[in-house]
Design an enzyme around this catalytic site. Structure first.
Site, PDB file in Angstrom:
ATOM      1  N   ARG A  56       0.842  -1.210   0.000  1.00 37.40           N
ATOM      2  CA  ARG A  56       0.000   0.000   0.000  1.00 37.40           C
ATOM      3  C   ARG A  56       0.873   1.254   0.000  1.00 37.40           C
ATOM      4  O   ARG A  56       0.555   2.246  -0.662  1.00 37.40           O
ATOM      5  CB  ARG A  56      -0.967  -0.007   1.200  1.00 37.40           C
ATOM      6  CG  ARG A  56      -1.750   1.276   1.329  1.00 37.40           C
ATOM      7  CD  ARG A  56      -3.042   1.184   2.156  1.00 37.40           C
ATOM      8  NE  ARG A  56      -2.978   0.288   3.297  1.00 37.40           N
ATOM      9  CZ  ARG A  56      -2.261   0.499   4.414  1.00 37.40           C
ATOM     10  NH1 ARG A  56      -1.535   1.593   4.537  1.00 37.40           N
ATOM     11  NH2 ARG A  56      -2.264  -0.385   5.386  1.00 37.40           N
ATOM     12  N   TYR A 109     -16.824  16.341 -15.897  1.00 36.27           N
ATOM     13  CA  TYR A 109     -17.258  14.937 -15.937  1.00 36.27           C
ATOM     14  C   TYR A 109     -18.313  14.705 -14.855  1.00 36.27           C
ATOM     15  O   TYR A 109     -18.139  15.161 -13.707  1.00 36.27           O
ATOM     16  CB  TYR A 109     -16.023  14.060 -15.695  1.00 36.27           C
ATOM     17  CG  TYR A 109     -16.321  12.596 -15.547  1.00 36.27           C
ATOM     18  CD1 TYR A 109     -16.691  11.823 -16.647  1.00 36.27           C
ATOM     19  CD2 TYR A 109     -16.240  11.973 -14.307  1.00 36.27           C
ATOM     20  CE1 TYR A 109     -16.956  10.474 -16.510  1.00 36.27           C
ATOM     21  CE2 TYR A 109     -16.502  10.621 -14.164  1.00 36.27           C
ATOM     22  CZ  TYR A 109     -16.868   9.878 -15.270  1.00 36.27           C
ATOM     23  OH  TYR A 109     -17.133   8.549 -15.121  1.00 36.27           O
ATOM     24  N   ASP A 181      -8.038  18.370 -15.077  1.00 39.83           N
ATOM     25  CA  ASP A 181      -8.301  16.985 -15.462  1.00 39.83           C
ATOM     26  C   ASP A 181      -7.891  16.854 -16.934  1.00 39.83           C
ATOM     27  O   ASP A 181      -8.508  17.452 -17.816  1.00 39.83           O
ATOM     28  CB  ASP A 181      -9.795  16.691 -15.261  1.00 39.83           C
ATOM     29  CG  ASP A 181     -10.176  15.244 -15.577  1.00 39.83           C
ATOM     30  OD1 ASP A 181      -9.500  14.618 -16.418  1.00 39.83           O
ATOM     31  OD2 ASP A 181     -11.165  14.763 -15.000  1.00 39.83           O
ATOM     32  N   LYS A 206      -8.996   5.676 -19.447  1.00 42.08           N
ATOM     33  CA  LYS A 206      -9.334   6.117 -20.801  1.00 42.08           C
ATOM     34  C   LYS A 206      -8.108   5.975 -21.721  1.00 42.08           C
ATOM     35  O   LYS A 206      -7.642   4.883 -21.930  1.00 42.08           O
ATOM     36  CB  LYS A 206      -9.882   7.547 -20.746  1.00 42.08           C
ATOM     37  CG  LYS A 206     -10.918   7.774 -19.629  1.00 42.08           C
ATOM     38  CD  LYS A 206     -12.198   6.961 -19.804  1.00 42.08           C
ATOM     39  CE  LYS A 206     -13.085   6.943 -18.561  1.00 42.08           C
ATOM     40  NZ  LYS A 206     -13.461   8.228 -18.001  1.00 42.08           N
TER      41      LYS A 206
HETATM   42  C1  LIG Z   1     -13.828   8.707 -16.680  1.00 38.97           C
HETATM   43  C2  LIG Z   1     -13.450  10.053 -16.229  1.00 38.97           C
HETATM   44  C3  LIG Z   1     -13.187  10.321 -14.872  1.00 38.97           C
HETATM   45  C4  LIG Z   1     -13.368   9.284 -13.789  1.00 38.97           C
HETATM   46  O1  LIG Z   1     -12.454   8.272 -13.891  1.00 38.97           O
HETATM   47  P1  LIG Z   1     -12.704   6.750 -13.403  1.00 38.97           P
HETATM   48  O2  LIG Z   1     -11.444   6.074 -13.778  1.00 38.97           O
HETATM   49  O3  LIG Z   1     -13.914   6.268 -14.145  1.00 38.97           O
HETATM   50  O4  LIG Z   1     -12.941   6.831 -11.938  1.00 38.97           O
HETATM   51  C5  LIG Z   1     -12.773  11.594 -14.530  1.00 38.97           C
HETATM   52  N1  LIG Z   1     -12.631  12.560 -15.457  1.00 38.97           N
HETATM   53  C6  LIG Z   1     -12.896  12.338 -16.761  1.00 38.97           C
HETATM   54  C7  LIG Z   1     -12.725  13.444 -17.741  1.00 38.97           C
HETATM   55  C8  LIG Z   1     -13.311  11.085 -17.190  1.00 38.97           C
HETATM   56  O5  LIG Z   1     -13.569  10.874 -18.494  1.00 38.97           O
END
Ligand SMILES: *Cc1c(COP(=O)(O)O)cnc(C)c1O
Length: 389
Positions: A56, A109, A181, A206
């Site tokens: 961890r 998001y 982000d 992604k």
């Molecule tokens: C999918 C997504 C998230 C969240 O991520 P997870 O891996 O699904 O928790 C945050 N920001 C954006 C822009 C996303 O497309």
């Protein structure tokens, strides 16, 4: 090599964090092994072997990923989490406390908004949502309690673009932390830290992972004080990316540059095809001259990514019928994988947004979001063509 910043992006994507070990007795793996051990033995009470104690806190496979991600974002430090939302939660817990206030882009998001509204507001974190495409709106929303500004660019599903440099200047003038982000473009096309952001967050689920087979999140930061606070909570809260998932993500990243070039090439062709189709009302893609912020996208990023949205002429029923007819595009949420995905935000990813709000910001019943994959472009166009007819 991980510490040298003068290598090109693709070289770093392949090699950073995965230096072969040539010491006597080591095996010289060119790919970092999956270290499944949860605990690490030491010879001496006060001397953890290689700094490792318990997975961890630190794990060699996760560390390789964190080093690679930091190298790609030009960050001093990287941290990997079980999901994008786990990464975001750890940032919020580490840097803010009850009573602090966030200025956030209204087009975040959905899961991030849910986290702010339904989890952190209960902990008395205040949030104001603004149209961050206009930096003066960000400045207007700042209060004496504001500690942090949170943006996402391009946004989802409307691909709105915020000026990172301008918002970083405003944030720093008011001594605020700017979080960006960077999920939609990945460090291959956009490096927010270079533009003045303090913290980058990712859903590595992604483009970074890129194959729709591993969930993950990341935080990239230069300031050692922010790093120490977030790293402390990465261990204290414990939402760490497991070794096997770290390996899959490392494997995905190696092709990030070639994948994103192809995603972008295909997306541009799909955008041009749809823009000229009589049944399509409009196409939203930052790479098109018709995008209202095309000029900003050109200076802020080195590419436009693989996601686009378009509006069909007709009704919700027409949109549903179109989606049903597709064969190559999978009707699914998420984005950034090698396979083409398509979805209807009004009934899928953004169904929790009230209809009045959706209509006001432009998420109409026939708005369709596409994550253009890297299949043969003629197959993608042919599939769209038959479904539109
Ligand atoms: C999918 C997504 C998230 C969240 O991520 P997870 O891996 O699904 O928790 C945050 N920001 C954006 C822009 C996303 O497309």
């Amino acid at each position: 090599m991980s510490t040298k910043k003068n290598y090109g992006f693709a070289t770093k994507a392949i090699h950073a964090g995965e230096e072969p070990d040539y010491r006597k007795g080591a095996s010289g793996d060119v790919v970092v092994p999956i270290h499944l051990s949860t605990t690490f033995a030491r010879k001496d009470v006060t001397d953890p072997t290689g700094g490792y104690e318990y997975t961890r806190s630190l794990n060699p496979t996760r560390k390789a990923l964190e080093t690679k991600l930091a190298s790609l974002e030009n960050a001093a430090y990287g941290l990997a989490f079980t999901s994008g939302l786990a990464a975001e939660s750890t940032v919020l817990l580490s840097l803010l406390k009850s009573g602090d206030h966030i200025v956030a882009f209204e087009d975040l998001y959905g899961g991030t908004k849910r986290l702010f509204n339904n989890v952190f507001q209960k902990l008395e974190y205040g949030v104001s949502y603004v149209d961050a495409t206009d930096p003066t709106e960000v400045e207007k929303a700042i209060t004496p309690a504001t500690k942090l500004v949170w943006i996402e660019t391009p946004s989802n599903p409307l691909l709105k673009i915020s000026d990172i440099k301008a918002i970083a200047e405003i944030s720093h003038k008011h001594h605020l932390i700017l979080v960006v982000d960077n999920t939609f473009l990945s460090p291959y096309f956009q490096k927010p830290l270079n533009l003045g952001a303090d913290i980058v967050v990712h859903s590595s689920t992604k483009y970074i992972g890129g194959h729709s087979d591993v969930l993950g999140g990341a935080v990239l930061v230069n300031d050692p004080v922010y790093y120490e606070k977030i790293q402390y909570n990465q261990n204290a809260v414990g939402a760490v990316l497991p070794p096997f998932d770290s390996y899959l993500t490392l494997r995905g990243i190696k092709t990030l540059a070639v994948r994103l070039e192809q995603h972008q090439k295909n997306a541009l062709e799909v955008a041009h095809y749809l823009e000229n189709h009589p049944k399509v009302k409009k196409v939203i893609y930052p790479g098109l001259e018709s995008h209202p912020q095309h000029a900003l996208a050109k200076v802020q990023t080195t590419g436009f990514g693989g996601v686009l949205s378009f509006e069909l002429k007709g009704t919700l029923e027409d949109a549903k019928a179109f989606l049903k007819k597709l064969n190559v595009f999978a009707l699914a949420e998420s984005l950034g994988g090698v396979e083409s995905l398509i979805e209807l935000p009004s009934l899928m990813t953004h169904s929790s947004v009230a209809k009045e709000v959706r209509d006001k910001i432009g998420i109409t019943d026939t708005l369709i979001r596409v994550s253009v994959g890297i299949e043969d472009i003629h197959d993608l166009i042919a599939d769209l063509k038959q479904a539109l007819e």
